[in-house]
Design an enzyme around this catalytic site. Structure first.
Site, PDB file in Angstrom:
ATOM      1  N   GLN A 120      -4.609   0.645   6.408  1.00  0.00           N
ATOM      2  CA  GLN A 120      -5.559  -0.287   5.817  1.00  0.00           C
ATOM      3  C   GLN A 120      -6.483  -0.845   6.895  1.00  0.00           C
ATOM      4  O   GLN A 120      -6.017  -1.369   7.910  1.00  0.00           O
ATOM      5  CB  GLN A 120      -4.820  -1.429   5.124  1.00  0.00           C
ATOM      6  CG  GLN A 120      -3.964  -0.971   3.948  1.00  0.00           C
ATOM      7  CD  GLN A 120      -2.531  -0.671   4.327  1.00  0.00           C
ATOM      8  OE1 GLN A 120      -2.232  -0.381   5.485  1.00  0.00           O
ATOM      9  NE2 GLN A 120      -1.629  -0.734   3.357  1.00  0.00           N
ATOM     10  N   GLN A 142      -9.662   3.706   4.620  1.00  0.00           N
ATOM     11  CA  GLN A 142      -8.742   3.134   3.628  1.00  0.00           C
ATOM     12  C   GLN A 142      -9.038   1.648   3.441  1.00  0.00           C
ATOM     13  O   GLN A 142      -9.179   0.912   4.421  1.00  0.00           O
ATOM     14  CB  GLN A 142      -7.292   3.330   4.084  1.00  0.00           C
ATOM     15  CG  GLN A 142      -6.277   2.810   3.086  1.00  0.00           C
ATOM     16  CD  GLN A 142      -4.845   3.191   3.436  1.00  0.00           C
ATOM     17  OE1 GLN A 142      -4.619   4.077   4.254  1.00  0.00           O
ATOM     18  NE2 GLN A 142      -3.878   2.549   2.802  1.00  0.00           N
ATOM     19  N   ASP A 143      -9.136   1.229   2.170  1.00  0.00           N
ATOM     20  CA  ASP A 143      -9.347  -0.194   1.845  1.00  0.00           C
ATOM     21  C   ASP A 143     -10.659  -0.732   2.416  1.00  0.00           C
ATOM     22  O   ASP A 143     -10.702  -1.836   2.967  1.00  0.00           O
ATOM     23  CB  ASP A 143      -8.168  -1.036   2.353  1.00  0.00           C
ATOM     24  CG  ASP A 143      -6.897  -0.792   1.574  1.00  0.00           C
ATOM     25  OD1 ASP A 143      -6.892   0.106   0.706  1.00  0.00           O
ATOM     26  OD2 ASP A 143      -5.900  -1.480   1.829  1.00  0.00           O
ATOM     27  N   ASP A 164      -7.989   3.959  -1.993  1.00  0.00           N
ATOM     28  CA  ASP A 164      -8.127   2.609  -2.559  1.00  0.00           C
ATOM     29  C   ASP A 164      -9.302   1.861  -1.942  1.00  0.00           C
ATOM     30  O   ASP A 164      -9.196   0.666  -1.630  1.00  0.00           O
ATOM     31  CB  ASP A 164      -6.840   1.809  -2.346  1.00  0.00           C
ATOM     32  CG  ASP A 164      -5.611   2.487  -2.905  1.00  0.00           C
ATOM     33  OD1 ASP A 164      -5.746   3.278  -3.854  1.00  0.00           O
ATOM     34  OD2 ASP A 164      -4.511   2.242  -2.385  1.00  0.00           O
ATOM     35  N   ARG A 221      -6.385   3.839  -9.454  1.00  0.00           N
ATOM     36  CA  ARG A 221      -4.987   3.640  -9.826  1.00  0.00           C
ATOM     37  C   ARG A 221      -4.759   2.135  -9.908  1.00  0.00           C
ATOM     38  O   ARG A 221      -5.436   1.352  -9.228  1.00  0.00           O
ATOM     39  CB  ARG A 221      -4.033   4.301  -8.830  1.00  0.00           C
ATOM     40  CG  ARG A 221      -4.165   3.838  -7.381  1.00  0.00           C
ATOM     41  CD  ARG A 221      -3.162   4.556  -6.511  1.00  0.00           C
ATOM     42  NE  ARG A 221      -3.273   4.167  -5.091  1.00  0.00           N
ATOM     43  CZ  ARG A 221      -2.399   4.535  -4.156  1.00  0.00           C
ATOM     44  NH1 ARG A 221      -1.352   5.282  -4.485  1.00  0.00           N
ATOM     45  NH2 ARG A 221      -2.556   4.157  -2.901  1.00  0.00           N
TER      46      ARG A 221
END
Length: 317
Positions: A120, A142-143, A164, A221
């Protein structure tokens, strides 16, 4: 108006040389908008906008030339603020953390340059109500973009990432935005906790592109069991998997997640092959998601329309 404009340039020709210095001089509890004009440059420093300082605008000349960049990750945070103030882990690792309400950014890039595989690594976290971003870029893996809390509007923005990379539990409308999928993963991870919450993400007239590969990216998701995401009038290239959505390995999420599409197109738009628990909206259902009222619902006390009407050019004096 001149007294409410602060300038930043790394070469010493402005009021301050860092963005954080400019934010630090904004009065606590300020009641009128302060515009921070940021000259072109790559500013390598984490930036924190505290909840005691509202109505701040960051304005650059162009997002390609005005970059706020840092490389914190959830496992490694170097920051001028303590963990007690900014938090730890994913929550505290944003290159820019905005907690002051009514924040605006124009023509700015928010970048986390931690390399792929770092876990993250947030470019921007927004924990603030009534925030707007115009012609901004959000770069990371990521993130990338943590839309954590409040209501946000993004227009003509570019967001890239892998896992994500647009996530959190705010109420956000992304209009005319470019979403770029750099590698295998999930575009969204919205974390609505119950059906009573009005939060969710709407992507309206956006474009989703990939790296040239096919079927490696999910649209989303559910980070929270009632995660809610809508893609409407959006182009999806072949990087989007035909099944579209992922249940985060929890079949119980399929009963509660609200994953919708409406009038999307492109090779990645395959309504007939989507998971059975995601839905193609009919016209009447889609209407609530197709306008600014999704994030600005009270016509008696609008917040977004005034922000869009009062555009302050970089050269304002």
């Amino acid at each position: 108006m001149a007294s409410n404009i602060i300038t930043v340039a790394q070469d010493g020709t402005a009021d301050y040389t860092t963005v954080q210095e400019a934010i630090d001089v904004v009065p606590l509890g300020n009641k009128c908008r302060v515009v921070i004009r940021v000259a072109p440059g790559v500013y390598r420093q984490p930036v924190y906008v505290p909840k005691t300082k509202n109505l701040i605008t960051l304005a650059g000349l162009s997002p390609e030339d005005t970059v706020l960049s840092w490389n914190n990750t959830s496992a490694k945070i170097e920051h001028h603020q303590s963990a007690r103030v900014i938090g730890t882990g994913t929550f505290g690792c944003g290159t820019v953390i905005v907690e002051g309400e009514d924040f605006i950014a124009e023509n700015i890039t928010f970048e986390n340059f931690a390399p792929q595989g770092s876990g993250q690594a947030v470019a921007l976290r927004v924990t603030a109500d009534r925030c707007a971003f115009y012609n901004c870029r959000f770069l990371g893996w990521q993130d990338t973009l943590y839309l954590h809390y409040g209501k946000q509007y993004l227009r003509d923005c570019y967001v890239e990432g892998s896992v994500d990379f647009i996530f959190g539990n705010s109420t956000a409308l992304l209009e005319h935005c470019h979403i770029h999928c750099k590698s295998t993963g999930f575009v969204t991870a919205q974390s609505r906790k119950s059906s009573q919450e009005s939060t969710g993400y709407v992507f309206l007239r956006c474009v989703i592109t990939g790296n040239g590969g096919t079927e490696y990216m999910y649209l989303g998701r559910p980070w929270g069991p009632f995660g809610r995401v809508v893609f409407a009038y959006t182009y999806m290239d072949a990087c989007i998997r035909k099944v579209g959505w992922n249940n985060w390995e929890k079949t119980e999420n399929e009963r509660t997640a609200c994953f919708y599409e409406y009038q999307c197109y492109g090779p990645g738009s395959c309504p007939s092959k989507r998971v059975t628990w995601a839905r193609e909206l009919i016209d009447e259902e889609a209407e609530q998601f197709l306008g600014h009222s999704f994030i600005d619902p009270d016509p008696q006390r609008p917040w977004l329309a005034p922000m869009m009407a009062v555009k302050i050019p970089y050269s304002a004096m």
